[in-house]
Enzyme design. Structure first.
Site, mmCIF file in Angstrom:
data_model
loop_
_atom_site.group_PDB
_atom_site.id
_atom_site.type_symbol
_atom_site.label_atom_id
_atom_site.label_comp_id
_atom_site.label_asym_id
_atom_site.label_seq_id
_atom_site.Cartn_x
_atom_site.Cartn_y
_atom_site.Cartn_z
ATOM 1 C CG ASP A 1 -1.963 1.044 1.226
ATOM 2 O OD1 ASP A 1 -2.190 1.373 0.093
ATOM 3 O OD2 ASP A 1 -2.501 1.329 2.191
ATOM 4 C CG PHE A 2 4.931 1.187 -1.411
ATOM 5 C CD1 PHE A 2 4.713 0.503 -0.140
ATOM 6 C CD2 PHE A 2 6.357 1.067 -1.864
ATOM 7 C CE1 PHE A 2 5.705 -0.306 0.425
ATOM 8 C CE2 PHE A 2 7.091 0.225 -1.372
ATOM 9 C CZ PHE A 2 6.891 -0.318 -0.143
ATOM 10 C CD GLU A 3 -1.892 5.270 0.475
ATOM 11 O OE1 GLU A 3 -2.367 6.528 0.960
ATOM 12 O OE2 GLU A 3 -2.576 4.327 0.881
ATOM 13 N N GLY A 4 1.801 8.135 -1.797
ATOM 14 C CA GLY A 4 2.530 9.386 -1.744
ATOM 15 C C GLY A 4 3.834 9.446 -2.414
#
Length: 599
Positions: free
Chosen positions: A383-386
C-alpha cells in the site's frame, strides 16, 4: 519541399539563359507521391494491418472503386501501416481521407518528432493532414492509420505521402540489443533496439515463432516455472524478414501462479490493527466472517529509506479494548481455519517506504519475513502511497525499469514469493494516480512538465503479474481520470469505477504510446477499491452505484454512459477502506456485498 522546387527552377533558368554546363550543381530529388497503393485499388498490397483487422471494400470509397475498412477490437486498434523510403533532412506532407469515430493518421520513425492527427467523429469523408521533417540519418518512415480500441470500423482512402523521393524498400537489418527483463514463473519480458525500416518484429523461443509485434518489446507467456529458455528476434517489412538477432537466455522463477484459496468473489478489507482513529478499534476476533481477506494496517518503516518494517498492535493507551498478542495470534489462526487470508499491509498514507539501496531491499525482505513468521500470516499487501515511488523520474518504459526504488521493490517481492512459495498471497492497493494516470503520462516521457510519478506502479504490477493475487486500486481520493473513451470520469459514481476497472481488464497504451501497451490483468486478479463510508475518504459511492458498476462489468447491464470493452463475470470482488469504518457505519458496505447477486 519549397526549397527543392526553387532550386530546380533556378537551375533551369540558368541553363536556358547561358547554356552553361551545370557541373557544379548538386541534383536534388524531386517531390513525388511516395505512398504505395494509397487508394487501396490493389487491395492491401503494400499495407500491413494488425490482427487481420483490415479489408478492402468497394463502398464507401472516396475515389476509385476501393477503400480500406479496418475494425478495432478490445485489445487492438486496427492499425494499418507501410514503411516508405525517404531522404534525410527533408520535409514531407502526409494526408488522407477518413470516415469513422476516433480515426488517426500519423508517421513514426521520422528521426525528429513523430506526428499524428485525428478526428473524434467523421460521419462523411474528412481530410486529415500533417507535415514532418526527417532527421539527419533517416532513410525510412512508417506511415499509418488506426482507430481506437473497441470502437466501430473506420474507413480510409487516398492516403498520400508527398515529398522528396527515395528508393525501393530494403529488408531491415537484424535487431540489436535484445535483453530479457525480470522473469516471472510463467513469462519473460523482452526488449530490443529498433531496426530502421521495420514494420514489425517476430519473436522466437528456440526455433518456434511465438509472437509478432509492432513495437520493440514483448512478453512471452505460457512458460514452465524453473525452466531456462532461449529467445531471438527478427525484423520484418514488406520486403522480407531479417536474420535473427543474437540469442538471449532467461530462466523462469519457481512456483506456478499467485496464491489461491479465495472464493470466486471476495470481500477485502483493511483492519486498523496498529492505530485508532474516529472509527474505533476492532478486535480480530470480532471481524465478521464475510471478510475473505483481512489486511493488517499497517507495517511501517523505522525510517523512509531504511527498509526496516515493524508491526505492533495498537497501544492500550490509544486502544483500551485491544486484545493481547496471544489472543490476536489465536484469532488470526481461527480466521485461517475458516478459509480467510490475513496479510500484513505495508505503507499507508503515513508509512513512506523508499527502497533506494540494495541494503534497504534486503532489510525489507528480512523484516517483512519476521512479521509474517511471527504472526503466522498468509502474505503481503503493498500500500505504497505518496512519495514511496517518488524517485521514479527517469523510467519511460514500464517493462524495463531502471529506477532503484522500483527495481529493488520488484526484487524484494520476488524474493518473498520464492521464499514462501505458491501459497503466498500478494496484493497491491495503489492509488489511481499511480496506475490509470499512466494512460495520460508516465515517467519523464514526452510530458516533461507533468508529475513523473504518475503511473509509477505500472512496472511493479507488470513485473509481478504472474505472482499477483489481487490488485485493488483505490478508486477514491482521486482527481478526474481519462478512460479508454477519452473522456474524464469523476469518482463517486458507477461510471468512474467502470471506466477505471475496464482499463485494467482491457489494457491501455501508456502515455499515448501504442508501442507501450500495458496488458490486461485477469479478472480474478482485480477487485474494486472503495471507501466504506463518507467518513472513510473522498469518493464514497452509494451501494446502488456500486451495484450498477458490478452489473456493468460482470454482465454488461446498467452501464450508463461508459461502454466496456468486455464482460468479466469472474471479477474477483470489492476492497474497502476499512473494516473499522464499515463497522462504524453499521456494516453497510459488507451487507451490500453479501446481498449482491453475482450470478
Amino acid at each position: 519541399m519549397h526549397r527543392t522546387r526553387l532550386t530546380a527552377a533556378l537551375a533551369a533558368a540558368v541553363l536556358a539563359a547561358g547554356g552553361l554546363v551545370a557541373t557544379a550543381t548538386t541534383a536534388e530529388a524531386a517531390d513525388a507521391e511516395l505512398a504505395r497503393n494509397g487508394g487501396f485499388e490493389a487491395g492491401l498490397t503494400g499495407w500491413s494491418c494488425t490482427a487481420g483487422s483490415g479489408v478492402v471494400v468497394g463502398s464507401p470509397a472516396r475515389s476509385g472503386s476501393s477503400a480500406l475498412k479496418a475494425t478495432p477490437a478490445g485489445s487492438d486498434n486496427a492499425k494499418c501501416s507501410q514503411t516508405v523510403t525517404v531522404l534525410p533532412n527533408s520535409t514531407y506532407t502526409l494526408s488522407g481521407w477518413v470516415q469513422g469515430s476516433y480515426v488517426y493518421l500519423g508517421a513514426s520513425g521520422t528521426g525528429t518528432t513523430d506526428v499524428s492527427t485525428w478526428t473524434p467523429s467523421a460521419t462523411s469523408w474528412q481530410r486529415l493532414s500533417t507535415t514532418f521533417s526527417t532527421g539527419a540519418s533517416t532513410t525510412s518512415v512508417t506511415i499509418y492509420t488506426h482507430g481506437w480500441y473497441g470502437t466501430p470500423a473506420y474507413h480510409a482512402d487516398d492516403i498520400s505521402l508527398f515529398g522528396p523521393g527515395g528508393g525501393p524498400v530494403q529488408t531491415p537489418a537484424a535487431p540489436t540489443g535484445l535483453k530479457a527483463g525480470i522473469p516471472g514463473s510463467t513469462s519473460v519480458p523482452l526488449s530490443w533496439n529498433a531496426s530502421s525500416g521495420a514494420t514489425g518484429y517476430h519473436v522466437y523461443r528456440g526455433t518456434a515463432r511465438v509472437a509478432t509485434v509492432s513495437g520493440t518489446s514483448a512478453t512471452v507467456t505460457g512458460l514452465t516455472p524453473s525452466t531456462a529458455y532461449s529467445f531471438q528476434v527478427s525484423a520484418a517489412n514488406e520486403a522480407g524478414e531479417s536474420p535473427k538477432s543474437a540469442a538471449v537466455t532467461a530462466t523462469t522463477t519457481a512456483g506456478g501462479g499467485p496464491g489461491g484459496g479465495l472464493p470466486a468473489h471476495a470481500l477485502v478489507g483493511y483492519l486498523h490493527a496498529s492505530f485508532a482513529n474516529g472509527s474505533g478499534y476492532t478486535r480480530m476476533a470480532d471481524v465478521p466472517d464475510s471478510w475473505d481477506v483481512i489486511n493488517l494496517a499497517f507495517g511501517e518503516p523505522t525510517s523512509v529509506t531504511s527498509g526496516d518494517i515493524r508491526f505492533r498492535l495498537c497501544p492500550v493507551a490509544e486502544c483500551p479494548n485491544v486484545e493481547s498478542e496471544a489472543d490476536f495470534k489465536a484469532a488470526v489462526k481461527a480466521k485461517q481455519a475458516a478459509g480467510k487470508k490475513v496479510l500484513i499491509s505495508i505503507g499507508g498514507a503515513n508509512g513512506q517506504v523508499q527502497l533506494s539501496t540494495t541494503a534497504a531491499r534486503d532489510a525489507f525482505v528480512t523484516s517483512v519475513s519476521n512479521i509474517i513468521d511471527d504472526y503466522g500470516l498468509d502474505g503481503l499487501d503493498i500500500d505504497f502511497e505518496g512519495h514511496s515511488l517518488s524517485l521514479n523520474t527517469g523510467d519511460t518504459d514500464f517493462r524495463n525499469p531502471t529506477t532503484p526504488v522500483v527495481v529493488n521493490l520488484i526484487s524484494a517481492l520476488k524474493t518473498l514469493k520464492a521464499k514462501y512459495g505458491s501459497g503466498f498471497v500478494l496484493t497491491m492497493a495503489p492509488e489511481t494516480f499511480f496506475v490509470q494516470l499512466g494512460y495520460q503520462y508516465y515517467g519523464s516521457g514526452p510530458f516533461g512538465g507533468q508529475d513523473p510519478r504518475a503511473g509509477s506502479y505500472l512496472p511493479v504490477i507488470h513485473a509481478m503479474r504472474d505472482d499477483l493475487t489481487l490488485l485493488h486500486v483505490q478508486d477514491y481520493n482521486s482527481g478526474p481520470i481519462m478512460g479508454l473513451d477519452n473522456q474524464y470520469h469523476t469518482m463517486g459514481g458507477a461510471d468512474f469505477h467502470i471506466a477505471m476497472t475496464d482499463m485494467l481488464l482491457t489494457g491501455f497504451p501508456v502515455a499515448g504510446d501504442q508501442s507501450r501497451f500495458f496488458p490486461a490483468l485477469r479478472p480474478d486478479q482485480v477487485a474494486i477499491g472503495l471507501p466504506a463510508s463518507t467518513n472513510a475518504g473522498n469518493g464514497h459511492t452509494s451501494p446502488a452505484e456500486v451495484n450498477k458498476a458490478l452489473d456493468c462489468l460482470t454482465r454488461k447491464a446498467n452501464c450508463g454512459s461508459y461502454q466496456t470493452h468486455g464482460t468479466w463475470p469472474a471479477l474477483r470482488g470489492l476492497m474497502t477502506w476499512s473494516i473499522n469504518w464499515d463497522r462504524y457505519s453499521q456494516w453497510e458496505f459488507m451487507k451490500n456485498f453479501d446481498a449482491y447477486n453475482w450470478s
